[in-house]
Design a protein around this motif. Structure first.
Motif, short mmCIF file in Angstrom:
data_model
loop_
_atom_site.label_atom_id
_atom_site.label_comp_id
_atom_site.label_asym_id
_atom_site.label_seq_id
_atom_site.Cartn_x
_atom_site.Cartn_y
_atom_site.Cartn_z
N SER A 1 0.84 -1.20 0.00
CA SER A 1 0.00 0.00 0.00
C SER A 1 0.88 1.25 0.00
O SER A 1 2.03 1.22 0.41
N LEU A 2 0.29 2.33 -0.47
CA LEU A 2 0.94 3.65 -0.48
C LEU A 2 0.09 4.57 0.37
O LEU A 2 -1.11 4.71 0.13
N GLU A 3 0.73 5.18 1.36
CA GLU A 3 0.00 6.07 2.26
C GLU A 3 0.83 7.33 2.47
O GLU A 3 1.79 7.32 3.23
N GLY A 4 0.46 8.38 1.76
CA GLY A 4 1.18 9.65 1.88
C GLY A 4 2.62 9.51 1.43
O GLY A 4 2.90 9.09 0.32
N ASP A 5 3.54 9.85 2.32
CA ASP A 5 4.96 9.81 2.00
C ASP A 5 5.60 8.46 2.25
O ASP A 5 6.83 8.31 2.15
N TYR A 6 4.79 7.45 2.56
CA TYR A 6 5.33 6.14 2.91
C TYR A 6 4.71 5.03 2.07
O TYR A 6 3.56 5.13 1.64
N ALA A 7 5.49 4.00 1.86
CA ALA A 7 5.02 2.79 1.18
C ALA A 7 5.20 1.63 2.14
O ALA A 7 6.19 1.58 2.90
N TYR A 8 4.26 0.71 2.11
CA TYR A 8 4.35 -0.48 2.94
C TYR A 8 4.64 -1.66 2.04
O TYR A 8 3.88 -1.96 1.12
N CYS B 1 7.79 -0.47 6.42
CA CYS B 1 7.45 0.92 6.09
C CYS B 1 8.71 1.61 5.56
O CYS B 1 9.73 1.64 6.23
N VAL B 2 8.61 2.15 4.32
CA VAL B 2 9.75 2.79 3.67
C VAL B 2 9.30 4.15 3.14
O VAL B 2 8.23 4.27 2.54
N ALA B 3 10.12 5.16 3.34
CA ALA B 3 9.83 6.49 2.80
C ALA B 3 9.82 6.41 1.27
O ALA B 3 10.71 5.82 0.67
N ARG B 4 8.80 7.01 0.66
CA ARG B 4 8.68 6.96 -0.80
C ARG B 4 9.84 7.64 -1.51
O ARG B 4 10.15 7.31 -2.65
N ALA B 5 10.50 8.55 -0.83
CA ALA B 5 11.66 9.23 -1.43
C ALA B 5 12.80 8.24 -1.72
O ALA B 5 13.65 8.51 -2.56
N LEU B 6 12.82 7.11 -1.05
CA LEU B 6 13.86 6.10 -1.25
C LEU B 6 13.49 5.10 -2.35
O LEU B 6 14.32 4.27 -2.72
N GLU C 1 19.79 -0.10 -2.50
CA GLU C 1 18.86 0.66 -3.34
C GLU C 1 17.70 -0.22 -3.74
O GLU C 1 17.83 -1.43 -3.88
N TYR C 2 16.55 0.42 -3.96
CA TYR C 2 15.35 -0.26 -4.47
C TYR C 2 15.22 -0.01 -5.96
O TYR C 2 15.42 1.11 -6.42
N HIS C 3 14.85 -1.06 -6.70
CA HIS C 3 14.63 -0.96 -8.13
C HIS C 3 13.35 -1.71 -8.50
O HIS C 3 13.06 -2.76 -7.93
N CYS C 4 12.59 -1.17 -9.46
CA CYS C 4 11.42 -1.87 -9.98
C CYS C 4 11.88 -3.03 -10.84
O CYS C 4 12.89 -2.92 -11.55
#
Length: 60
Positions: free
Chosen positions: A12-19, A32-37, A54-57
């Motif tokens: 899920s995506l909630e504001g500035d965070y992704a779960y 819980c990870v900050a969407r900026a990352l 790093e995160y990659h799609c």
């Protein structure tokens, strides 16, 4: 361990965070990870890989 690949699905995506849900984890615990990352193009259900700090799609 630092060089291992860890696979996640965006739960899920909630504001500035992704779960994120770890692919091979059977528990219901989410990370819980900050969407900026994360990559800007993620949506709920996106598949990610975490490697080299790093995160990659990834596409299937």
């Amino acid at each position: 361990m630092l060089l291992d690949k860890i696979y996640y699905t965006v739960n899920s995506l909630e504001g500035d965070y992704a779960y994120l849900k770890k692919e091979e984890d059977i528990s219901d615990e989410l990370k819980c990870v900050a969407r900026a990352l994360l990559p800007a193009e993620i949506v709920e259900g996106s598949k990610l890989v975490y490697e080299m700090m790093e995160y990659h799609c990834i596409s299937e």
